[in-house]
Design a protein around this motif. Structure first.
Motif, short mmCIF file in Angstrom:
data_model
loop_
_atom_site.label_atom_id
_atom_site.label_comp_id
_atom_site.label_asym_id
_atom_site.label_seq_id
_atom_site.Cartn_x
_atom_site.Cartn_y
_atom_site.Cartn_z
N MET A 186 0.84 -1.20 0.00
CA MET A 186 0.00 0.00 0.00
C MET A 186 0.87 1.25 0.00
O MET A 186 0.59 2.23 -0.71
CB MET A 186 -0.92 0.00 1.23
N LEU A 187 1.96 1.23 0.77
CA LEU A 187 2.85 2.38 0.83
C LEU A 187 3.51 2.64 -0.52
O LEU A 187 3.67 3.79 -0.95
CB LEU A 187 3.92 2.17 1.90
N VAL A 188 3.89 1.58 -1.22
CA VAL A 188 4.49 1.73 -2.56
C VAL A 188 3.50 2.40 -3.50
O VAL A 188 3.84 3.35 -4.21
CB VAL A 188 4.91 0.36 -3.12
N GLN A 189 2.26 1.95 -3.50
CA GLN A 189 1.23 2.52 -4.36
C GLN A 189 0.96 3.99 -4.01
O GLN A 189 0.85 4.85 -4.89
CB GLN A 189 -0.07 1.73 -4.25
N LEU A 190 0.89 4.29 -2.72
CA LEU A 190 0.64 5.66 -2.28
C LEU A 190 1.75 6.60 -2.72
O LEU A 190 1.52 7.73 -3.12
CB LEU A 190 0.48 5.71 -0.76
N SER A 193 10.66 -14.97 1.05
CA SER A 193 10.00 -14.22 -0.03
C SER A 193 10.30 -12.72 -0.02
O SER A 193 10.15 -12.06 -1.05
CB SER A 193 8.47 -14.42 0.06
N PHE A 194 10.75 -12.19 1.12
CA PHE A 194 10.90 -10.74 1.20
C PHE A 194 11.95 -10.17 0.26
O PHE A 194 11.71 -9.11 -0.34
CB PHE A 194 11.19 -10.30 2.63
N PRO A 195 13.13 -10.79 0.09
CA PRO A 195 14.11 -10.20 -0.84
C PRO A 195 13.55 -10.02 -2.25
O PRO A 195 13.77 -8.99 -2.89
CB PRO A 195 15.27 -11.21 -0.82
N PHE A 196 12.82 -11.02 -2.74
CA PHE A 196 12.22 -10.91 -4.07
C PHE A 196 11.20 -9.78 -4.10
O PHE A 196 11.16 -8.97 -5.03
CB PHE A 196 11.55 -12.23 -4.46
N PHE A 197 10.37 -9.73 -3.06
CA PHE A 197 9.36 -8.67 -3.00
C PHE A 197 10.00 -7.29 -2.96
O PHE A 197 9.57 -6.38 -3.66
CB PHE A 197 8.50 -8.87 -1.75
N LEU A 198 11.04 -7.14 -2.15
CA LEU A 198 11.72 -5.85 -2.01
C LEU A 198 12.27 -5.36 -3.34
O LEU A 198 12.02 -4.22 -3.75
CB LEU A 198 12.86 -5.99 -0.98
N ILE A 199 13.02 -6.21 -4.03
CA ILE A 199 13.62 -5.82 -5.31
C ILE A 199 12.55 -5.54 -6.35
O ILE A 199 12.62 -4.55 -7.09
CB ILE A 199 14.59 -6.92 -5.79
N ASN A 200 11.55 -6.41 -6.41
CA ASN A 200 10.47 -6.26 -7.38
C ASN A 200 9.74 -4.94 -7.21
O ASN A 200 9.52 -4.20 -8.17
CB ASN A 200 9.51 -7.44 -7.26
#
Length: 310
Positions: A186-190, A221-228
Motif C-alpha cells: 500500500m505504501l508503494v502505491q501511495l 519471499s521478502f528479498p524478491f518482494f523488495l527488489i520487485n
C-alpha cells in the motif's frame, strides 16, 4: 458520521472466533458501516459474526482464503459501493484499540490522504511486543523505507490505518500484494501517486491471539518482494509518469557501480592467483567507475528522500 464524513471500518477475519465479538462491540458509534470479511476461516468465526447484533455490520464471505490483503480489498470495495468517505482497516484479533480511531481519522480531515498507527512511539507497549517481532519490524521498516520511498514513516507492518475513499480509488489494486506484504505494498502505491501519509502513535494490545504469519515464508519471499517493488516504484514514478533526474542518476550509477565492483573483484582474484601486483591503470579502471557510480546512486537516494510527500 465523523465531522460530516461517512466512516467504514473493514475487518479482515481469519480464525478470530474468540475476539471478533469484542472488536465489533468496541467500535465507536460514529462509525457508519462495519464490514467484516470472513476469509474462509476454519473455526467458528462465521457463527461468531452471525451472532453479533449490530445494524451497522455487513458480513462478506470468501470461499477460498485470500489473505489479509485480499479480504481487506473485498471490504474496501464494498465500502466504496456504500458511499463511504473514509475507509479504515482494523484486524479482528483485538490488537487494535478502537479508542484511538479518532486519532487516526483526524489527519485525514486535516489534509492527509492516509494515516497509520505506529506502535514504536509508546515505550511501555513496545516493551510488551515479542522480541522476535520487534527486531523483525525494525529491519522490515528500514527496508520498506527504501522500497516505498516514505523515509519518514516507521512500523510499516502496522495494519491499523485509514485512507480517504477518493485516494484509495486511484490506486492500482491489481498490483497490491494480497498476503503478508499488503501494508508495505500500500505504501508503494501511495508513493507513486505522491499521497501524503502520517504516522499516528497508537499502542498495540498483545494477548493470547495466534498469528497466521509464518516467519520462514517472510524471510524467503521478502528479498524478491523488495527488489520487485523497488524497481516497480522507480519505473512508475521516475520514468513512466515523470522522467526525473533521479532516473538519470540511477541508470548511470548502477552500471558504473557494478562494473567497478565486478572488475575490481576480478582483478583482485587474478592478482591473488597469479601472485602479481595489479597495475595502477587496472586499479583506476575499477576504483573510478565504482566511486562515480556510488556517488550517483547516493545522489539519487538523497533526491528520493527529498521527494517524499509530507
Amino acid at each position: 458520521m465523523y465531522k460530516d464524513l461517512k466512516i467504514a471500518v473493514v475487518i479482515p477475519c481469519y480464525n478470530v472466533e474468540k475476539h471478533i465479538r469484542a472488536v465489533v462491540k468496541g467500535i465507536p458509534p460514529f462509525v457508519d458501516k462495519i464490514i467484516a470479511v470472513n476469509d474462509a476461516s476454519t473455526d467458528q468465526t462465521a457463527k461468531a459474526l452471525e451472532d453479533i447484533n449490530d445494524p451497522r455490520l455487513t458480513i462478506l464471505y470468501h470461499s477460498m482464503n485470500q489473505g489479509v490483503g485480499g479480504a481487506a480489498l473485498t471490504g474496501f470495495q464494498q465500502a466504496l459501493r456504500d458511499g463511504s468517505d473514509i475507509l479504515v482497516k482494523m484486524d479482528g484479533d483485538e490488537q487494535m484499540d478502537p479508542f484511538y480511531l479518532p486519532a487516526l481519522l483526524t489527519p485525514l480531515v486535516e489534509g492527509f490522504s492516509y494515516a497509520k498507527g505506529n506502535r514504536f512511539l509508546h515505550s511501555t507497549e513496545l516493551n510488551q511486543m515479542p522480541l522476535l517481532r520487534k527486531w523483525g519490524n525494525f529491519w522490515l521498516t528500514f527496508l520498506t523505507k527504501i522500497t516505498s520511498g516514505y523515509w519518514h514513516i516507521f512500523d510499516p507492518q502496522n495494519g491499523y490505518w485509514a485512507i480517504k475513499a477518493g485516494d484509495f480509488s486511484v490506486l492500482d489494486l491489481s498490483k497490491i500484494h494480497r498476503r503478508f506484504f499488503f501494508e508495505n505494498d500500500m505504501l508503494v502505491q501511495l508513493n507513486i501517486f505522491n499521497l501524503k501519509i502520517k504516522d499516528v502513535p497508537i499502542p498495540a494490545r498483545y494477548g493470547n491471539e495466534k498469528s497466521s504469519m509464518k516467519l520462514y515464508k517472510i524471510v524467503l519471499s521478502f528479498p524478491f518482494f523488495l527488489i520487485n517493488r523497488l524497481i516497480y516504484r522507480f519505473y512508475q514514478k521516475y520514468i513512466l509518469r515523470d522522467f526525473s533526474p533521479i532516473a538519470i542518476f540511477v541508470m548511470a550509477g548502477l552500471p558504473l557501480f557494478f562494473w567497478g565492483l565486478g572488475f575490481g573483484l576480478y582483478a583482485w582474484w587474478k592478482s591473488i592467483t597469479t601472485n602479481s601486483v595489479a597495475t595502477t591503470g587496472t586499479v583506476m579502471l575499477s576504483v573510478l567507475p565504482f566511486l562515480i557510480g556510488f556517488e550517483l546512486l547516493l545522489q539519487g537516494i538523497i533526491l528520493d528522500i527529498n521527494e517524499t510527500p509530507r
